[in-house]
Design an enzyme around this catalytic site. Structure first.
Site, PDB file in Angstrom:
ATOM      1  N   ARG A 155     -14.905  14.517  76.744  1.00 52.39           N
ATOM      2  CA  ARG A 155     -14.355  15.516  75.821  1.00 52.39           C
ATOM      3  C   ARG A 155     -15.148  16.814  75.885  1.00 52.39           C
ATOM      4  NH1 ARG A 155     -15.390  12.905  70.888  1.00 52.39           N
ATOM      5  NH2 ARG A 155     -16.462  11.328  72.128  1.00 52.39           N
ATOM      6  N   HIS A 203     -18.429   4.673  68.503  1.00 48.52           N
ATOM      7  CA  HIS A 203     -18.117   5.731  69.473  1.00 48.52           C
ATOM      8  C   HIS A 203     -16.600   5.855  69.588  1.00 48.52           C
ATOM      9  CE1 HIS A 203     -17.994   8.086  73.146  1.00 48.52           C
ATOM     10  NE2 HIS A 203     -19.290   8.255  73.070  1.00 48.52           N
TER      11      HIS A 203
END
Lengths: 241, 661
Positions: B273, B257
């Site tokens: 994000r 990740h």
């Protein structure tokens, strides 16, 4: 910051061992920057004493496994930084739950029993048609439910509850919070009269002495004081209905 | 000998296991769930950002469908997934999210009217249709063409697992906590259940069932830095591997990740994000647009992680006492948004970093996160090599994710797989195959074997430390089987892991108690973990191509000609030093979406010879068959593979043509 040497005073007892006597055992650990009690306890077990029992799962303050009494106050050990504590740290298991050993207690069984007693799940008249558009819910209501639903069943509120010490079957703040959560949910079909049947007694809402230790220690900052006061008003009203 | 019978023995009480149990119960069978921890503490609870389902209620999800979700998933997998399973999954995801809504998940909802959002670093006003007010909303996630990720603030996994846990209680599903399966009991290609150790008393028992389901999650804890919970040690996959019969699929497919905090490795959701957060380097420069001008921070996870590592290698990392990192900047989102939708993120930043993400940047770097590989099963969740053994969720490889999983597809997979596999488990139990034959001698044999292993550890005079060997294994995986891989590293990894496996037979422990004994647990898990590590390192060494999260610096091209296949690992005999690898092909001529370019970086693919013809065939069918159902049947039929109750079409909100509504 000059490096500190930490002294850990940790509760030791194995209830399955007839020779075991509850006592505090001392360990010393050199502090490092950003050190949490998760790091401390893991190091002690790996490097000093493989017999030490404790519970960590997510180590991120999310799962509620690692609640213990830290210098007299219930809290989540995984996210407690040692720099927030004095050099002597006393760790005790959460009171109010069956002791598995040392710092490990059986919160899981207790919480499941609570859910069964309260029937703490959405009660609906008919199952949903999963092919169809979902029923709308006001966005603010959804946020309010999630706000209450953030409880992680860590057990801190029970450990901090004076009444739970005296009444074994007291449902405590975690229980009240669940009732408020399902009561606030438009998907649940129960009325206040139904809830009164479940919590309208001294093991329920009328047993609370409003000492509010629960509010002080809740790691998720839930508004337990408000929820309990609200629920008591509603249940008093229901009792006259 | 303690013997416990049930219809369906489910190992693991996360979302996948609990949903399977509820399905079995609804069909009238008796499930029994075993868990290392209380059900609601399972790792599913840590999922933050959300669950993908193509409801298309938000204006930014308008026009979404199973088709687009399917294509995003296949592209995300770098064409490594089973497309039929991906079709089944995208058809069921909307049903799963709606079922959870009815069961109590407080999904965040559409707020009709204008609202401010951050897209590509800019504040933008979007207009949500008033008619969709109160329907389930969605946020943006990486690698998706629509805003498709349904969420509950950033506590989606918590909300889902608590609802599912409550439903399991409502359905009277027993969950036995602090129970660890040590071995699957099997004979003649039929699984009969498991040998189980009570982690409090140390007692062993035989848990026998018509069907056994492994839903134990992933194997992230083989690496020294992982976002995973401490319990994700791959023990479910190890159970299957140690049968010597069942196969593990694509173990080398491991996701890192992009944004775990430094140094603890705790996850910062992709929602950061998705909601508009940016990645910055040592100079405060937003670097992702330099590498991926189209998708920027919202490229697929494997791509963003590699770009970050590349950028650090180029000297743009931020130095710290815990190694180099980059910055995640969500300051542009504003306090109100963070307090409402990223509150776990804020809490973690406060407690573990002592910072406020409303005004401070968050130190992050790519960290092991997800196991695409696992117990290889068919689309029904059953092992083709061991009847009666099922698996679902992250523990399994029915192969939804191929070589890279899209964010938001994991929790979605857990519940969808539970719905599907639960039905097929029930079908199995109802069939003649589902009868549990009496298996007395073999049960005794398995329990005695496991007791013998434990006795051997407790009485061993060996001097190898489980803690020391485990740390070495984690370091090998981190240094040599990580984000960037190459032959010499992987060869060394295999040889070092083999050495560790040999040494793990000479473990000595100081705590010799038979009841609760964490050192004993660490000791008996260690050789199993090393075996899994070997399947991963060997799979990665053999696969001389780059696909999704498996990136070979010495073979940077995706090689469909030679490697459009799934790795299978089997460990035939206990005394074997290494696993055997086998391969099963992915057939281009049956794919709905033939292999193509994902659109990241430059095209670097060795094509499969069948690809052009298949592209033409699919395109011709699209042009000539007008009816969507008939078209799907002609290109790649899948509805008949779903349990009958889940074949219905998904209803959707119809977006108004006028933006004023």
């Amino acid at each position: 910051m000059s490096q500190r040497t930490l002294t850990l005073q940790i509760f030791r007892h194995n209830p399955r061992d007839p020779d075991s006597q509850p006592h505090l055992q001392s360990y010393t650990v050199e502090e490092i920057p950003g050190m949490t009690l998760f790091v401390v306890l893991t190091r002690i077990r790996e490097d000093q004493d493989p017999t030490l029992s404790f519970d960590f799962v997510c180590r991120a303050g999310i799962c509620g496994s690692c609640a213990m009494v830290i210098n007299g106050r219930p809290g989540l050990a995984c996210r407690t930084l040692t720099e927030s504590l004095p050099t002597t740290i006393t760790l005790l298991p959460l009171p109010g739950f069956e002791l598995i050993g040392d710092l490990s207690v059986n919160t899981g069984r207790w919480m499941r029993g609570l859910s069964e007693r309260l029937q703490a799940w959405i009660q609906q008249l008919a199952p949903a048609n999963v092919d169809a558009l979902e029923a709308p819910m006001d966005p603010d209501v959804a946020e309010q439910i999630y706000e209450i639903d953030r409880c992680v069943e860590c057990g801190c509120c029970i450990a901090a509850c004076g009444n739970a010490r005296m009444r074994e079957d007291f449902i405590g703040a975690v229980g009240f919070n669940k009732v408020v959560r399902f009561r606030a949910d438009p998907r649940d079909t129960r009325s206040d009269a139904d809830w009164y049947e479940i919590i309208g007694d001294d093991n329920g809402i009328f047993g609370c002495l409003t000492l509010l230790g629960c509010q002080d220690v809740c790691p998720k900052g839930l508004s337990l004081q408000t929820q309990i006061a609200f629920l008591r008003r509603k249940m008093v009203t229901a009792s006259f209905a | 000998m303690k013997v416990v019978y049930s219809d369906v023995l489910i190992i693991g009480a996360g979302l996948a296991g609990l949903r399977t149990a509820v399905a079995a119960r609804q069909r009238g069978f008796d499930p029994l769930v075993l868990s290392l921890v209380p059900a609601k503490r399972s790792h599913s609870v840590a999922a933050q950002g959300g669950m993908q389902a193509s409801l298309g209620n938000s204006v930014r999800g308008a026009g979404d469908s199973e088709d687009i979700h399917f294509e995003d998933t296949v592209r995300g997998s770098d064409w490594g997934c089973d497309q039929t399973v991906a079709r089944m999954f995208t058809h069921l995801a909307p049903k799963a999210v709606r079922e959870l809504a009815a069961w109590g998940v407080a999904w965040s909802r559409v707020r009709g009217g204008d609202r401010q959002v951050v897209i590509n670093g800019e504040s933008v006003t979007i207009h949500e249709p008033l008619g969709a007010h109160g329907l389930i909303t969605a946020r943006d996630f990486g690698g998706t063409r629509k805003w498709r990720t349904c969420y509950t603030s950033d506590g989606t996994g918590h909300a889902m697992l608590y609802t599912m846990g409550d439903q399991a209680i409502a359905h009277g599903v027993p969950v036995l906590e602090r129970q660890e399966a040590l071995a699957l009991i099997h004979e003649g290609g039929r699984c009969y259940g498991a040998v189980v150790r009570d982690l409090i008393t140390g007692e062993l028992g035989a848990y026998l069932a018509r069907a056994t389901v492994v839903a134990t999650g992933g194997y992230g804890r083989l690496w020294s830095a992982s976002t995973n919970a401490l319990i994700n040690e791959g023990m479910g996959a190890a159970l299957a591997l140690e049968t010597g019969v069942a196969r593990l699929g694509n173990m080398e497919a491991v996701q890192f990740h992009p944004t775990a905090i430094v140094p603890t490795g705790i996850l910062m959701t992709e929602g950061c994000r998705g909601d508009g957060g940016l990645l910055r380097d040592v100079n405060g420069h937003r670097f992702m647009p330099d590498y991926e001008p189209q998708k920027k921070e919202l490229a697929s996870r494997d791509v963003v992680s590699r770009r970050m590592a590349e950028h650090i290698r180029a000297g743009k990392g931020v130095q710290s006492s815990y190694g180099e990192h980059l910055w995640l900047d969500i300051t542009g989102l504003g306090a109100a948004h963070i307090d409402r939708n990223l509150r776990e993120v804020k809490e973690i930043c406060q407690y573990f970093l002592g910072i406020d993400p409303v005004k401070d940047w968050i130190p992050v770097r790519p960290t092991q996160h997800y196991s695409m590989g696992g117990i290889r099963t068919d689309y029904r969740g059953e092992s083709p090599w061991l009847r009666g053994l099922f698996s679902c969720g992250e523990a399994a490889c029915w192969d939804l994710h191929g070589f890279n999983r899209l964010g938001g597809n994991s929790v979605a997979e857990t519940v969808v797989a539970g719905m599907v596999v639960g039905e097929y488990v029930a079908d199995f139990c109802a069939s003649a195959d589902g009868d549990l034959p009496s298996a007395g001698a073999i049960v005794q044999e398995f329990v005695e074997r496991e007791q013998g292993r434990i006795d051997a550890i407790l009485t061993s005079s060996g001097d190898e430390s489980p803690t020391a060997l485990r740390r070495q294994m984690e370091t090998v995986m981190m240094d040599r089987v990580g984000l960037f891989r190459k032959a010499d590293d992987l060869e060394r990894a295999v040889s070092e892991l083999s050495d560790l496996l040999r040494r793990s037979h000479w473990l000595g422990i100081r705590n010799r108690r038979r009841d609760a004994n964490p050192e004993l647990v660490a000791a008996y898990r260690l050789p199993r973990m090393i075996k899994l590590a070997l399947t991963i390192a060997m799979g990665a060494l053999a696969r001389t191509e780059s696909r999704g999260a498996h990136y070979r610096e010495d073979y940077p091209e995706r090689n469909d000609r030679d490697w459009l296949c799934r790795t299978l690992a089997v460990w035939p005999a206990e005394e074997d030093a290494l696993p055997l690898l086998e391969y099963e092909p992915l057939t281009v001529n049956t794919m709905e979406l033939p292999p193509g370019f994902r659109g990241y970086g430059t095209r670097n693919i060795i094509d499969h010879p069948d690809t052009p013809a298949r592209e033409t065939a699919v395109e011709t069918t699209r042009q000539t068959v007008a009816d969507p159902t008939a078209r799907q049947e002609a290109i790649m039929p899948f509805l008949h593979l779903l349990p009958e109750r889940y074949r219905g079409a998904n209803q959707r909100f119809v977006h108004p043509t006028s933006p004023e509504n």
